[in-house]
Scaffold this motif. Structure first.
Motif, PDB file in Angstrom:
ATOM      1  N   GLY A   1       0.783  -1.225   0.000  1.00  0.00           N
ATOM      2  CA  GLY A   1       0.000   0.000   0.000  1.00  0.00           C
ATOM      3  C   GLY A   1       0.812   1.270   0.000  1.00  0.00           C
ATOM      4  N   ILE A   2       2.143   1.160  -0.041  1.00  0.00           N
ATOM      5  CA  ILE A   2       2.970   2.350   0.100  1.00  0.00           C
ATOM      6  C   ILE A   2       2.735   3.377  -0.997  1.00  0.00           C
ATOM      7  CG2 ILE A   2       4.888   1.201  -1.093  1.00  0.00           C
ATOM      8  CD1 ILE A   2       5.042   3.979   1.608  1.00  0.00           C
ATOM      9  N   ASN A   3       2.606   2.941  -2.237  1.00  0.00           N
ATOM     10  CA  ASN A   3       2.464   3.926  -3.308  1.00  0.00           C
ATOM     11  C   ASN A   3       1.061   4.505  -3.379  1.00  0.00           C
ATOM     12  OD1 ASN A   3       5.113   4.088  -4.509  1.00  0.00           O
ATOM     13  ND2 ASN A   3       4.835   1.943  -5.069  1.00  0.00           N
ATOM     14  N   ALA A   4       0.086   3.781  -2.882  1.00  0.00           N
ATOM     15  CA  ALA A   4      -1.240   4.370  -2.726  1.00  0.00           C
ATOM     16  C   ALA A   4      -1.170   5.560  -1.771  1.00  0.00           C
ATOM     17  CB  ALA A   4      -2.228   3.330  -2.209  1.00  0.00           C
ATOM     18  N   ILE A   5      -0.363   5.416  -0.709  1.00  0.00           N
ATOM     19  CA  ILE A   5      -0.204   6.498   0.261  1.00  0.00           C
ATOM     20  C   ILE A   5       0.653   7.618  -0.308  1.00  0.00           C
ATOM     21  CG2 ILE A   5       0.652   7.053   2.570  1.00  0.00           C
ATOM     22  CD1 ILE A   5       0.103   4.097   3.292  1.00  0.00           C
ATOM     23  N   ASN A   6       1.746   7.268  -1.007  1.00  0.00           N
ATOM     24  CA  ASN A   6       2.625   8.286  -1.583  1.00  0.00           C
ATOM     25  C   ASN A   6       1.873   9.214  -2.530  1.00  0.00           C
ATOM     26  OD1 ASN A   6       5.020   7.645  -0.296  1.00  0.00           O
ATOM     27  ND2 ASN A   6       5.665   6.195  -1.858  1.00  0.00           N
ATOM     28  N   TYR A   7       1.074   8.625  -3.413  1.00  0.00           N
ATOM     29  CA  TYR A   7       0.439   9.408  -4.469  1.00  0.00           C
ATOM     30  C   TYR A   7      -0.877  10.050  -4.036  1.00  0.00           C
ATOM     31  CZ  TYR A   7       3.794   7.041  -7.520  1.00  0.00           C
ATOM     32  OH  TYR A   7       4.948   6.567  -8.101  1.00  0.00           O
ATOM     33  N   TYR A   8      -1.553   9.434  -3.083  1.00  0.00           N
ATOM     34  CA  TYR A   8      -2.869   9.924  -2.705  1.00  0.00           C
ATOM     35  C   TYR A   8      -2.999  10.067  -1.194  1.00  0.00           C
ATOM     36  CZ  TYR A   8      -3.837   8.478  -7.506  1.00  0.00           C
ATOM     37  OH  TYR A   8      -3.785   8.324  -8.876  1.00  0.00           O
ATOM     38  N   SER A   9      -1.998  10.667  -0.572  1.00  0.00           N
ATOM     39  CA  SER A   9      -2.019  10.805   0.886  1.00  0.00           C
ATOM     40  C   SER A   9      -3.240  11.556   1.403  1.00  0.00           C
ATOM     41  CB  SER A   9      -0.724  11.477   1.362  1.00  0.00           C
ATOM     42  OG  SER A   9      -0.488  12.684   0.672  1.00  0.00           O
ATOM     43  N   PRO A  10      -3.736  12.616   0.728  1.00  0.00           N
ATOM     44  CA  PRO A  10      -4.955  13.254   1.235  1.00  0.00           C
ATOM     45  C   PRO A  10      -6.139  12.284   1.324  1.00  0.00           C
ATOM     46  CG  PRO A  10      -3.880  14.684  -0.358  1.00  0.00           C
ATOM     47  CD  PRO A  10      -3.184  13.361  -0.424  1.00  0.00           C
ATOM     48  N   THR A  11      -6.271  11.405   0.325  1.00  0.00           N
ATOM     49  CA  THR A  11      -7.360  10.419   0.344  1.00  0.00           C
ATOM     50  C   THR A  11      -7.214   9.466   1.522  1.00  0.00           C
ATOM     51  OG1 THR A  11      -7.562  10.508  -2.069  1.00  0.00           O
ATOM     52  CG2 THR A  11      -8.465   8.577  -0.978  1.00  0.00           C
ATOM     53  N   ILE A  12      -5.964   9.039   1.800  1.00  0.00           N
ATOM     54  CA  ILE A  12      -5.713   8.094   2.905  1.00  0.00           C
ATOM     55  C   ILE A  12      -6.093   8.720   4.241  1.00  0.00           C
ATOM     56  CG2 ILE A  12      -3.976   6.713   4.066  1.00  0.00           C
ATOM     57  CD1 ILE A  12      -4.568   5.777   1.222  1.00  0.00           C
ATOM     58  N   PHE A  13      -5.598   9.938   4.510  1.00  0.00           N
ATOM     59  CA  PHE A  13      -5.860  10.561   5.799  1.00  0.00           C
ATOM     60  C   PHE A  13      -7.342  10.917   5.965  1.00  0.00           C
ATOM     61  CE2 PHE A  13      -1.232  11.289   5.737  1.00  0.00           C
ATOM     62  CZ  PHE A  13      -0.926  10.871   7.022  1.00  0.00           C
ATOM     63  N   THR A  14      -7.982  11.329   4.883  1.00  0.00           N
ATOM     64  CA  THR A  14      -9.410  11.626   4.959  1.00  0.00           C
ATOM     65  C   THR A  14     -10.211  10.387   5.302  1.00  0.00           C
ATOM     66  OG1 THR A  14      -9.181  13.412   3.333  1.00  0.00           O
ATOM     67  CG2 THR A  14     -11.395  12.539   3.698  1.00  0.00           C
ATOM     68  N   SER A  15      -9.806   9.235   4.758  1.00  0.00           N
ATOM     69  CA  SER A  15     -10.541   7.997   5.037  1.00  0.00           C
ATOM     70  C   SER A  15     -10.452   7.601   6.501  1.00  0.00           C
ATOM     71  CB  SER A  15     -10.000   6.861   4.156  1.00  0.00           C
ATOM     72  OG  SER A  15      -8.714   6.431   4.600  1.00  0.00           O
ATOM     73  N   ILE A  16      -9.356   8.016   7.188  1.00  0.00           N
ATOM     74  CA  ILE A  16      -9.204   7.702   8.606  1.00  0.00           C
ATOM     75  C   ILE A  16      -9.989   8.684   9.477  1.00  0.00           C
ATOM     76  CG2 ILE A  16      -7.498   7.449  10.489  1.00  0.00           C
ATOM     77  CD1 ILE A  16      -5.466   6.603   8.430  1.00  0.00           C
ATOM     78  N   GLY A  17     -10.357   9.829   8.891  1.00  0.00           N
ATOM     79  CA  GLY A  17     -11.140  10.805   9.637  1.00  0.00           C
ATOM     80  C   GLY A  17     -10.410  12.095   9.935  1.00  0.00           C
ATOM     81  N   VAL A  18      -9.249  12.319   9.335  1.00  0.00           N
ATOM     82  CA  VAL A  18      -8.479  13.539   9.539  1.00  0.00           C
ATOM     83  C   VAL A  18      -9.161  14.684   8.793  1.00  0.00           C
ATOM     84  CG1 VAL A  18      -6.255  14.668   9.179  1.00  0.00           C
ATOM     85  CG2 VAL A  18      -6.353  12.238   9.814  1.00  0.00           C
TER      86      VAL A  18
END
Length: 555
Positions: free
Chosen positions: A300-317
């Protein structure tokens, strides 16, 4: 074992571990710096209000915006895929040094096109620039580990190739934070989003200037029959005289490997293709090298690298906190890469890092996915994270701290060591291209996966990390401290988890036999001097297989 601990395959003069070898590796790693920056900044820059407003993304549907974002990211990776494939031809005909010059020049051209993009002209120029910078990236990502591994003494090869990963993470750190800086301190204008694009040119320019100064790989020069220049470069890099026994041993090993290549593979552009196709053992090793990058991207590292705003939003940030939390992600990656480089990769070993990282990374992803599954923060937004949300962020950063010194850089080090010099360039092109292929698939479909699977994406990455443990345990041998010319012997020893220890014992015995032959005047008694091709009855330490001198002569 600490920073200064060296595990040597044979007695090595201190002069070999000199400043020149580190400077050459650092200059080459400017290429990974430009790759890391480009991979990190893009995901956040294209979400800036100034970028969205200039290109009309703020007036599009979410599906349309997702498609444009995926195109901007994935076209770069598609270019990198083809660049990695083309690198074999570049490395074969013009060498490692000039391949780096070409990579930096093409990347700079692509970055310039991206900086010339305006809302009035549309995104066509942006797409073209992303493809070109991707081509340069593919060449650099392929040739840098080859170049460094061919220069490095075995005891610090992991550390030096690790500089490639360190450069990547430093570039990523700058990429994550520069967006936070321009968003907080600049007005929402054209200049706000163009600055992150323009910064790409800095590391590319440093690589271009440095690549004009660095020395060509002695191993490549020997392969091309340019022995005088090869000896000059080798002695300059090692800071030893031609008559030093260490140089004599190293050149003899290279000569033996070349003789074996002539006998078993042949010299020429197409010969390695035919040899790889005819050798099931090499095909199997290529499979292992490519699969290492499959499991790496499956984390999942490159999913986070390229789309970090999407990742953090999904956690509730909240949107206001995404920028600096992404920056912390970059800081942890950079710090842990530095720790990995100094204390882990050569001391703890490649295999142990993969095993520990797979298990711990899987646990972290299961916890994050479970939190999102139960709480569903996107459906129940709050101004502040609750206790469960804070725990999820903790496990996300723990995953980052564990993943970075394990599956992030270690597959690159292993693939730079997996293949003997006969086919290393071709194999490196294939494995690097596979990395960009898997990278492309992740970048192209990440947003769609989150739209359809939600928390299931984390469970998907957790399951792949769990399976990666068994892949590494049963199939990947330890390669640290093994001479490149002896890698074939490593794969002949079973079971995999004991191969490293057994081969180290064999190499020690071979070294003692070789020095006895030197003392008795058996080795090279008819040779005209160090670095000559004629070798009689060489010790096994110098070969990865049988002595093919007679067959090579016939060839």
């Amino acid at each position: 074992m600490g920073l200064l601990t060296l595990v040597e395959d044979r007695p090595t003069p201190k002069a070999v571990y000199n400043w020149r070898i580190y400077v050459l590796a650092l200059i080459a790693s400017c290429g990974s710096n430009m790759i890391g920056y480009t991979s990190a900044f893009i995901g956040t820059t294209i979400t800036l209000s100034s970028f969205e407003g200039e290109f009309g993304l703020d007036k599009m549907t979410s599906d349309q915006v997702d498609l444009i974002s995926e195109n901007i990211v994935s076209l770069f990776i598609a270019g990198a895929f083809f660049g990695a494939i083309f690198t074999y031809a570049l490395g074969h005909f013009i060498g490692r040094k000039w391949s780096l010059v070409v990579a930096s020049a093409v990347f700079t051209l692509g970055a310039g096109l991206q900086c010339g993009t305006k809302g009035s002209s549309g995104l066509g120029i942006m797409y073209a620039g992303r493809v070109l910078s991707g081509l340069g990236t593919g060449v650099a990502s392929n040739i840098i580990p080859i170049y460094i591994s061919e220069l490095a003494p075995p005891a610090i090869r992991g550390r030096l190739v690790g500089l490639y990963e360190l450069g990547w993470q430093i570039g990523g750190l700058v990429g994550f934070w520069i967006n936070y800086g321009v968003e907080m301190h600049m007005a929402s204008t054209h200049q706000q989003w163009i600055i992150p694009f323009a910064v790409q040119i800095i590391p590319a320019g440093l690589l271009f200037a440095g690549a004009l100064w660095i020395k060509e790989s002695p191993r490549w020069l020997f392969l091309k029959g340019r022995r005088t220049k090869a000896m000059q470069n080798l002695t300059w890099i090692r800071q030893l005289d031609e008559t030093d026994i260490y140089i004599t041993e190293e050149v003899a090993a290279i000569d033996q490997a070349l003789e074996e290549q002539i006998a078993t593979v042949g010299i020429g552009f197409w010969k390695p293709f035919k040899a790889v196709a005819a050798r099931k053992a090499i095909m199997y090793r290529l499979f292992l090298g490519c699969m290492l990058f499959f499991w790496q991207n499956g984390s999942g590292i490159n999913a986070i690298n390229y789309y970090s705003p999407t990742i953090f939003t999904s956690i509730g940030v909240s949107n206001s906190a995404v920028g600096w939390m992404t920056g912390i992600f970059g800081v942890i990656k950079a710090v842990m890469t530095f720790f990995w480089l100094l204390f882990l990769v050569d001391q703890l070993g490649r295999r142990n890092l993969l095993l520990g990282g797979a298990v711990t990374g899987s646990i972290c992803m299961w916890v994050i996915g479970a939190y999102i599954c139960v709480v569903r923060p996107e459906d129940n937004p709050t101004d502040k994270l609750n206790g469960g949300g804070i725990a999820a962020i903790f496990f996300f950063y723990l995953w980052t701290a564990v993943y970075t010194p394990t599956w992030n850089g270690t597959p690159w080090v292993i693939n730079s060591e997996f293949f003997d010099p006969n086919i290393r360039s071709l194999a490196q092109a294939a494995t690097t291209a596979s990395n960009w292929l898997f990278n492309f698939l992740v970048s192209r479909f990440t947003k769609q996966m989150f739209a359809k699977m939600h928390y299931g994406v984390y469970f998907f990455f957790a399951a792949l990390s769990f399976l990666a443990f068994f892949f590494a345990f049963f199939l990947i041998p330890e390669t640290s401290g093994i001479p490149l010319e002896a890698i074939d012997r490593l794969f002949e020893i079973k079971p995999v988890w004991n191969a490293h220890a057994k081969l180290k014992v064999q190499l020690k015995e071979d070294e003692e036999q070789f020095r006895f032959e030197i003392k008795e005047g058996v080795f090279g008694k008819d040779a005209e001097g160090p670095g000559q091709a004629h070798v009689e009855n060489p010790s096994p330490v110098l070969a990865s297989g049988e002595n093919h001198r007679d067959a090579a002569t016939e060839a």
